[in-house]
Design a protein around this motif. Structure first.
Motif, mmCIF file in Angstrom:
data_model
loop_
_atom_site.group_PDB
_atom_site.id
_atom_site.type_symbol
_atom_site.label_atom_id
_atom_site.label_comp_id
_atom_site.label_asym_id
_atom_site.label_seq_id
_atom_site.Cartn_x
_atom_site.Cartn_y
_atom_site.Cartn_z
ATOM 1 N N SER A 3 0.822 -1.204 0.000
ATOM 2 C CA SER A 3 0.000 0.000 0.000
ATOM 3 C C SER A 3 0.862 1.262 0.000
ATOM 4 N N TRP A 4 1.860 1.301 0.862
ATOM 5 C CA TRP A 4 2.730 2.490 0.906
ATOM 6 C C TRP A 4 3.542 2.631 -0.367
ATOM 7 N N THR A 52 -6.536 8.283 2.437
ATOM 8 C CA THR A 52 -5.913 7.602 1.295
ATOM 9 C C THR A 52 -6.951 7.121 0.299
ATOM 10 N N ALA A 72 -7.204 8.209 -3.543
ATOM 11 C CA ALA A 72 -7.091 7.210 -4.612
ATOM 12 C C ALA A 72 -8.279 7.286 -5.562
ATOM 13 N N ARG A 119 1.233 4.121 -2.868
ATOM 14 C CA ARG A 119 0.998 5.534 -2.550
ATOM 15 C C ARG A 119 2.146 6.395 -3.058
ATOM 16 N N GLN A 171 -4.971 0.627 -4.949
ATOM 17 C CA GLN A 171 -5.231 1.223 -3.626
ATOM 18 C C GLN A 171 -6.716 1.117 -3.280
ATOM 19 N N CYS A 184 -3.581 3.649 -8.351
ATOM 20 C CA CYS A 184 -4.757 4.149 -7.630
ATOM 21 C C CYS A 184 -5.866 3.101 -7.564
ATOM 22 N N ILE A 217 -3.716 11.293 -0.650
ATOM 23 C CA ILE A 217 -3.182 9.934 -0.744
ATOM 24 C C ILE A 217 -2.172 9.669 0.368
#
Length: 143
Positions: free
Chosen positions: A19-20, A78, A82, A23, A125, A122, A72
């Protein structure tokens, strides 16, 4: 905050790392385009001139992309960032496909490729954070 399937907890690699990484990837792509939009790079000015949105559209889109980057990176927002990124980049890809072409100004499709990568990041995410979408709809509309 991140719910869903992940790798075993003992490993160094889990869904939070993915996830990070996504991002940072999407934010890096969006931020590098801000240099061209706010710096009035000739390619950016020409692009928005073709679209009939120079200079207001260039500055407005740059501002929206900056807000998207901030959303984000903030953990609580977040998902919102996204989703906003999906809409912004979908517009960019549709513009490439139907108005300016994939190979804009002899860039070899670089802008189109970066937009595609950002859209995929995106979308992933949104998939990772889909439980937040479902819980929001469930709590908001009492299904």
């Amino acid at each position: 905050m991140v719910n869903g399937p992940s790798f075993p907890p003992n490993t160094w690699f889990n869904i939070k790392h993915i996830s990070w990484g996504l991002r940072f990837l999407s934010v890096a792509i969006l931020l590098q385009s801000l240099y061209y939009k706010f710096g009035a790079h000739p390619d950016s000015v020409y692009l928005f001139y073709i679209l009939g949105a120079e200079p207001f559209g260039r500055y407005f889109l740059g501002f929206v992309e900056l807000v998207t980057c901030i959303l984000i990176l903030v953990k609580r927002t977040t998902l919102l960032g996204a989703i906003l990124g999906v809409f912004i980049i979908s517009g960019a890809l549709l513009t490439h496909l139907f108005v300016i072409g994939i190979n804009f100004n002899n860039d070899g499709g670089r802008l189109f490729t970066l937009a595609s990568i950002c859209l995929i990041a995106c979308l992933i995410q949104c998939y990772i954070l889909k439980n937040q979408i479902f819980s929001y709809v469930r709590n908001r509309y009492v299904i």
